[in-house]
Design a protein around this motif. Structure first.
Motif, PDB file in Angstrom:
ATOM      1  N   ILE A  73       0.818  -1.216   0.000  1.00 26.02           N
ATOM      2  CA  ILE A  73       0.000   0.000   0.000  1.00 26.02           C
ATOM      3  C   ILE A  73       0.853   1.267   0.000  1.00 26.02           C
ATOM      4  CG2 ILE A  73      -0.303   0.134   2.516  1.00 26.02           C
ATOM      5  CD1 ILE A  73      -3.240   0.963   1.912  1.00 26.02           C
ATOM      6  N   GLU A  74       1.987   1.248   0.686  1.00 25.99           N
ATOM      7  CA  GLU A  74       2.841   2.433   0.724  1.00 25.99           C
ATOM      8  C   GLU A  74       3.349   2.793  -0.673  1.00 25.99           C
ATOM      9  OE1 GLU A  74       3.179  -0.121   2.922  1.00 25.99           O
ATOM     10  OE2 GLU A  74       2.715   0.846   4.846  1.00 25.99           O
ATOM     11  N   ARG A  75       3.779   1.801  -1.435  1.00 30.05           N
ATOM     12  CA  ARG A  75       4.267   2.040  -2.801  1.00 30.05           C
ATOM     13  C   ARG A  75       3.152   2.619  -3.672  1.00 30.05           C
ATOM     14  NH1 ARG A  75       5.227  -3.238  -5.122  1.00 30.05           N
ATOM     15  NH2 ARG A  75       3.029  -3.108  -5.574  1.00 30.05           N
ATOM     16  N   GLU A  76       1.966   2.022  -3.584  1.00 32.48           N
ATOM     17  CA  GLU A  76       0.838   2.494  -4.393  1.00 32.48           C
ATOM     18  C   GLU A  76       0.449   3.922  -4.019  1.00 32.48           C
ATOM     19  OE1 GLU A  76      -0.119   0.778  -6.920  1.00 32.48           O
ATOM     20  OE2 GLU A  76       0.619  -1.211  -6.402  1.00 32.48           O
ATOM     21  N   MET A  77       0.416   4.205  -2.714  1.00 30.46           N
ATOM     22  CA  MET A  77       0.056   5.554  -2.272  1.00 30.46           C
ATOM     23  C   MET A  77       1.093   6.570  -2.718  1.00 30.46           C
ATOM     24  SD  MET A  77      -1.503   4.836   1.522  1.00 30.46           S
ATOM     25  CE  MET A  77      -1.950   6.570   1.812  1.00 30.46           C
ATOM     26  N   GLU A  78       2.347   6.217  -2.666  1.00 25.32           N
ATOM     27  CA  GLU A  78       3.403   7.136  -3.107  1.00 25.32           C
ATOM     28  C   GLU A  78       3.239   7.470  -4.588  1.00 25.32           C
ATOM     29  OE1 GLU A  78       8.276   7.276  -3.548  1.00 25.32           O
ATOM     30  OE2 GLU A  78       7.377   5.798  -2.192  1.00 25.32           O
ATOM     31  N   GLU A  79       2.963   6.438  -5.389  1.00 26.18           N
ATOM     32  CA  GLU A  79       2.775   6.672  -6.820  1.00 26.18           C
ATOM     33  C   GLU A  79       1.530   7.522  -7.074  1.00 26.18           C
ATOM     34  OE1 GLU A  79       1.847   4.301 -10.948  1.00 26.18           O
ATOM     35  OE2 GLU A  79       3.068   3.276  -9.437  1.00 26.18           O
ATOM     36  N   LEU A  80       0.443   7.198  -6.384  1.00 26.44           N
ATOM     37  CA  LEU A  80      -0.785   7.968  -6.569  1.00 26.44           C
ATOM     38  C   LEU A  80      -0.615   9.412  -6.108  1.00 26.44           C
ATOM     39  CD1 LEU A  80      -3.362   5.252  -5.515  1.00 26.44           C
ATOM     40  CD2 LEU A  80      -3.050   6.206  -7.811  1.00 26.44           C
ATOM     41  N   ARG A  81       0.046   9.616  -4.983  1.00 22.97           N
ATOM     42  CA  ARG A  81       0.307  10.995  -4.529  1.00 22.97           C
ATOM     43  C   ARG A  81       1.150  11.744  -5.551  1.00 22.97           C
ATOM     44  NH1 ARG A  81       0.853   9.117   1.610  1.00 22.97           N
ATOM     45  NH2 ARG A  81      -1.083  10.007   2.392  1.00 22.97           N
ATOM     46  N   GLY A  82       2.097  11.059  -6.160  1.00 25.05           N
ATOM     47  CA  GLY A  82       2.922  11.674  -7.200  1.00 25.05           C
ATOM     48  C   GLY A  82       2.111  12.108  -8.409  1.00 25.05           C
ATOM     49  N   ARG A  83       0.958  11.498  -8.601  1.00 19.81           N
ATOM     50  CA  ARG A  83       0.066  11.848  -9.704  1.00 19.81           C
ATOM     51  C   ARG A  83      -0.983  12.873  -9.273  1.00 19.81           C
ATOM     52  NH1 ARG A  83      -0.868   8.404 -14.052  1.00 19.81           N
ATOM     53  NH2 ARG A  83       0.714   6.809 -14.359  1.00 19.81           N
ATOM     54  N   THR A  97      -7.366   7.396  10.558  1.00 26.34           N
ATOM     55  CA  THR A  97      -6.238   7.348   9.621  1.00 26.34           C
ATOM     56  C   THR A  97      -5.088   8.196  10.144  1.00 26.34           C
ATOM     57  OG1 THR A  97      -7.188   9.169   8.364  1.00 26.34           O
ATOM     58  CG2 THR A  97      -7.663   6.936   7.580  1.00 26.34           C
ATOM     59  N   GLU A  98      -3.895   7.797   9.778  1.00 23.76           N
ATOM     60  CA  GLU A  98      -2.693   8.584  10.031  1.00 23.76           C
ATOM     61  C   GLU A  98      -1.931   8.653   8.726  1.00 23.76           C
ATOM     62  OE1 GLU A  98      -0.369   7.483  13.448  1.00 23.76           O
ATOM     63  OE2 GLU A  98      -2.168   6.846  14.536  1.00 23.76           O
ATOM     64  N   ASN A  99      -1.716   9.874   8.254  1.00 23.39           N
ATOM     65  CA  ASN A  99      -1.099  10.083   6.949  1.00 23.39           C
ATOM     66  C   ASN A  99      -1.886   9.346   5.860  1.00 23.39           C
ATOM     67  OD1 ASN A  99       0.783  11.267   5.214  1.00 23.39           O
ATOM     68  ND2 ASN A  99       2.174   9.509   5.363  1.00 23.39           N
ATOM     69  N   GLY A 100      -3.204   9.320   6.026  1.00 27.57           N
ATOM     70  CA  GLY A 100      -4.087   8.718   5.036  1.00 27.57           C
ATOM     71  C   GLY A 100      -4.331   7.235   5.195  1.00 27.57           C
ATOM     72  N   ALA A 109      -5.631   0.332   5.052  1.00 33.56           N
ATOM     73  CA  ALA A 109      -6.508   0.834   4.003  1.00 33.56           C
ATOM     74  C   ALA A 109      -6.389   2.349   3.916  1.00 33.56           C
ATOM     75  CB  ALA A 109      -7.955   0.440   4.269  1.00 33.56           C
ATOM     76  N   ALA A 110      -6.640   2.873   2.732  1.00 31.73           N
ATOM     77  CA  ALA A 110      -6.624   4.311   2.484  1.00 31.73           C
ATOM     78  C   ALA A 110      -7.727   4.633   1.482  1.00 31.73           C
ATOM     79  CB  ALA A 110      -5.270   4.746   1.946  1.00 31.73           C
TER      80      ALA A 110
END
Length: 126
Positions: A73-83, A97-100, A109-110
């Protein structure tokens, strides 16, 4: 029977072109087909798919409408935030949630909103 059939999610969009831009630019998805002028079909992993169709009802649901499951999930969130995707912050009884990211015994989950106000989710099982 239904248990053997593939499932297709259906999401509303007030503006189908805006939704198409969001799914392409923010999520990196292209429609696999356009069944009608006001709808878009997307194919995903393991035979899953979702349809986005134009309607004035978009953004009215207050619950998660569709989600993806990942092993990182961290990798996916990083990529999505980058977009440019912005993750929601929640603080309800039983969900904070903490940091989403919400973490519980099940996993992490986010949540984020698409351009039409639909609540989407990404999760990772423990």
């Amino acid at each position: 029977m239904l248990k053997d059939l593939e499932i297709m999610a259906v999401l509303p969009a007030k503006d189908i072109n805006r939704a198409k831009d969001f799914y392409r630019d923010k999520l990196g998805l292209e429609p696999s087909e356009t069944p009608e002028d006001d709808s878009l079909m997307y194919r995903a992993g393991k035979g899953t798919s979702f349809l986005v169709y134009q309607t004035e009802n978009a953004g009215s649901a207050k619950n998660t409408q569709m989600g993806w499951e990942t092993d990182n999930i961290e990798r996916e969130m990083e990529e999505l935030r980058g977009r440019g995707v912005v993750f929601e912050e929640y603080d309800f009884p039983g969900l904070k949630t903490e940091n989403g990211v919400a973490t519980n015994d099940w996993g992490k989950a986010a949540w984020f909103l698409d351009s039409e106000g639909n609540i989407l989710n990404i999760s990772q099982r423990s």
